[in-house]
Design a protein around this motif. Structure first.
Motif, PDB file in Angstrom:
ATOM      1  N   LEU A   1     105.442 -39.588  63.547  1.00  0.00           N
ATOM      2  CA  LEU A   1     104.181 -40.141  62.893  1.00  0.00           C
ATOM      3  C   LEU A   1     104.644 -39.785  61.404  1.00  0.00           C
ATOM      4  CD1 LEU A   1     101.386 -38.579  64.831  1.00  0.00           C
ATOM      5  CD2 LEU A   1     101.939 -40.848  64.489  1.00  0.00           C
ATOM      6  N   PRO A   2     104.226 -40.632  60.285  1.00  0.00           N
ATOM      7  CA  PRO A   2     104.341 -40.417  59.038  1.00  0.00           C
ATOM      8  C   PRO A   2     103.528 -39.253  58.689  1.00  0.00           C
ATOM      9  CG  PRO A   2     103.490 -42.653  59.395  1.00  0.00           C
ATOM     10  CD  PRO A   2     103.560 -42.102  60.794  1.00  0.00           C
ATOM     11  N   LEU A   3     103.968 -38.522  57.659  1.00  0.00           N
ATOM     12  CA  LEU A   3     103.383 -37.349  57.299  1.00  0.00           C
ATOM     13  C   LEU A   3     103.010 -37.662  55.695  1.00  0.00           C
ATOM     14  CD1 LEU A   3     103.316 -34.082  57.453  1.00  0.00           C
ATOM     15  CD2 LEU A   3     105.751 -34.102  56.056  1.00  0.00           C
ATOM     16  N   ILE A   4     101.662 -37.082  55.492  1.00  0.00           N
ATOM     17  CA  ILE A   4     100.995 -36.985  54.135  1.00  0.00           C
ATOM     18  C   ILE A   4     100.654 -35.815  53.670  1.00  0.00           C
ATOM     19  CG2 ILE A   4      99.114 -38.235  52.698  1.00  0.00           C
ATOM     20  CD1 ILE A   4      99.087 -40.356  54.948  1.00  0.00           C
ATOM     21  N   GLY A   5     100.931 -35.345  52.511  1.00  0.00           N
ATOM     22  CA  GLY A   5     100.636 -34.205  51.758  1.00  0.00           C
ATOM     23  C   GLY A   5      99.660 -34.149  50.759  1.00  0.00           C
ATOM     24  N   VAL A   6      98.245 -33.537  51.221  1.00  0.00           N
ATOM     25  CA  VAL A   6      97.142 -33.842  50.411  1.00  0.00           C
ATOM     26  C   VAL A   6      96.732 -32.674  49.486  1.00  0.00           C
ATOM     27  CG1 VAL A   6      94.569 -34.147  50.827  1.00  0.00           C
ATOM     28  CG2 VAL A   6      96.207 -35.218  52.236  1.00  0.00           C
ATOM     29  N   ASN A   7      96.415 -32.946  48.457  1.00  0.00           N
ATOM     30  CA  ASN A   7      95.766 -31.855  47.507  1.00  0.00           C
ATOM     31  C   ASN A   7      94.378 -31.630  48.172  1.00  0.00           C
ATOM     32  OD1 ASN A   7      94.154 -30.721  45.151  1.00  0.00           O
ATOM     33  ND2 ASN A   7      95.853 -31.410  43.989  1.00  0.00           N
ATOM     34  N   HIS A   8      94.036 -30.112  48.073  1.00  0.00           N
ATOM     35  CA  HIS A   8      92.858 -29.769  48.720  1.00  0.00           C
ATOM     36  C   HIS A   8      91.875 -30.285  47.938  1.00  0.00           C
ATOM     37  CE1 HIS A   8      90.380 -26.838  50.835  1.00  0.00           C
ATOM     38  NE2 HIS A   8      89.800 -26.709  49.748  1.00  0.00           N
ATOM     39  N   LEU A   9      91.947 -30.006  46.645  1.00  0.00           N
ATOM     40  CA  LEU A   9      90.869 -30.556  45.744  1.00  0.00           C
ATOM     41  C   LEU A   9      90.646 -31.948  45.772  1.00  0.00           C
ATOM     42  CD1 LEU A   9      91.691 -28.240  42.788  1.00  0.00           C
ATOM     43  CD2 LEU A   9      90.109 -27.904  44.202  1.00  0.00           C
TER      44      LEU A   9
END
Ligand code: KG4
Ligand code: ZN
Length: 369
Positions: free
Chosen positions: A114-122
């Motif tokens: 699956l593709p991966l996406i890094g998210v900024n918590h804010l």
């Protein structure tokens, strides 16, 4: 990812002391549905230390991530094949916890292809009003919690303009310290609010820092010193026999009024700046634990009404740390074609508005955001 097909994402959050996994689906009509949102707190593990211990937090996340993920998939009646991507908080936050989440998400994404996406918590917090209320860009956002306080002009899912914020403590922190000084239980916000309702907000005039200065920056650290002095004067007046109950309620009321005044006035200025951008559907959203405070909420609602803004305060469990907001921010990133790969790294500091000089409170490390 084209936006004419439903998108289903798994979100993972582990940046502070909540381990969370959620499944969120965006339908072809653009509407979001939270299929599951499992949050496992660690309050008990840290209670004896008077704060979050990073190593304990990281280890507990590593133990719980698979449990909450399985629970989230089961509650959503999904398996990994139903997912379009995995989104994970990649910062800011406590590095050990963020790393645990990122490593777990990488393993899952790799294993399930699956593709991966890094998210900024804010960004997760700041985009929540789109998940809950479908707000249109640009909108004004106030994030106000135990570790955070900032005004953001949310222009797009990947464009945030910081209008101002605290230069020291966050209001929730001030509520918690006040509660401690008045021998009230933690978290202090709800306790102080309860007593403030019975008190006289005019008897103690606490400082309203930075109101005399232009702009939207705030400061709350001086309040606790003022409160400590007033408390000690009350105890001395009572002959040293403890703090009389009416003094305690009046101190709470005076303290809450000071915070509410500062937040209202700084919000007024932020609204003015925001309206200069001539938004099509002017909206003001608030998130974070302090948004639960009825007195503060009313002030912000009235301010919005006076200025013709729609006021949005998402339900509390979506205002505080949770993975549904991370899954949603991941969906927004996917719609913009923003994916990561196995080189994704954990970032303890990660300000949302990278065009401005980093300052305390803009994605700070350590305290809960
Ligand atoms: O968003 P949150 O759950 O976690 C953080 O990111 O910090 O916010 C927790 C903070 C605590 O400082 C708590 O005292 C405060 O929100 N809080 C309140 C109220 N309920 C929670 N502050 C003022 N009034 C309340 N009713
Ligand atoms: Zn947070």
């Amino acid at each position: 990812m084209p936006d004419d097909r439903p998108i289903t994402l798994l979100g993972i959050e582990s940046s502070c002391d909540d381990t969370s996994a959620a499944i969120v689906r965006r339908g072809i009509d653009g509407r979001a549905e939270i299929l599951s949102n499992i949050v496992s707190g660690q309050t008990d593990l840290h209670a004896a230390y008077g704060g979050v211990v990073p190593e304990i937090a990281a280890r507990a996340h590593a133990e719980k991530l698979d449990v909450v993920t399985e629970a989230a998939l089961a509650e959503a009646a999904c398996d990994l094949h139903d997912l379009n991507a995995v989104a994970v908080t990649a910062g800011p936050g406590l590095i050990g916890g963020v790393l645990s989440g990122v490593m777990f998400a990488k393993g899952l994404a790799l294993g399930a292809n699956l593709p991966l996406i890094g998210v900024n918590h804010l960004a997760g917090h700041a985009l929540t009003p789109r998940l809950t209320d479908g707000l249109m860009f640009p909108y004004l956002m106030l994030i106000v919690s135990g570790g955070h306080c900032q005004f953001l002009l949310v222009e797009a899912a990947d464009r945030f303009h910081r209008l101002g914020g605290t230069i020291d403590d966050a209001p929730g922190e001030a509520f918690d310290k006040t509660a401690k000084l008045l021998a009230l239980p933690q978290p202090g916000g709800p306790e102080v609010e309860k007593l403030a309702g019975d008190g006289d907000p005019t008897r103690f005039r606490f400082p309203r820092p930075l109101l005399d200065r232009p702009g939207c920056d705030m400061s709350f650290s001086g309040l606790k010193t003022a409160l400590l002095r007033a408390r000690d004067a009350c105890i001395a007046d009572a002959g040293g026999a403890g703090l009389p109950a009416t003094d305690r309620t009046d101190l709470c009321a005076g303290f809450q009024a000071a915070i509410a005044d500062v937040l209202e006035e700084k919000s007024r200025r932020a609204v003015e700046l925001y309206l200069n951008a001539r938004p099509a559907e002017p909206s003001f959203a608030v998130a974070g634990g302090v948004a639960a405070n009825g007195a503060i909420r009313r002030r912000l609602q009235d301010l919005s009404d006076r200025n013709g803004l729609r006021f949005v305060a998402p339900p509390l469990k979506l205002c505080t740390d949770n993975a549904a907001m991370i899954a949603w921010a991941g969906i927004e990133a996917a719609l913009l074609g923003r994916y990561d790969d196995m080189t994704l790294s954990a970032r303890p500091r990660w300000p949302l508005d990278t065009t401005q000089a980093a300052m305390l409170g803009s994605g700070k490390k350590g305290a809960k955001a």
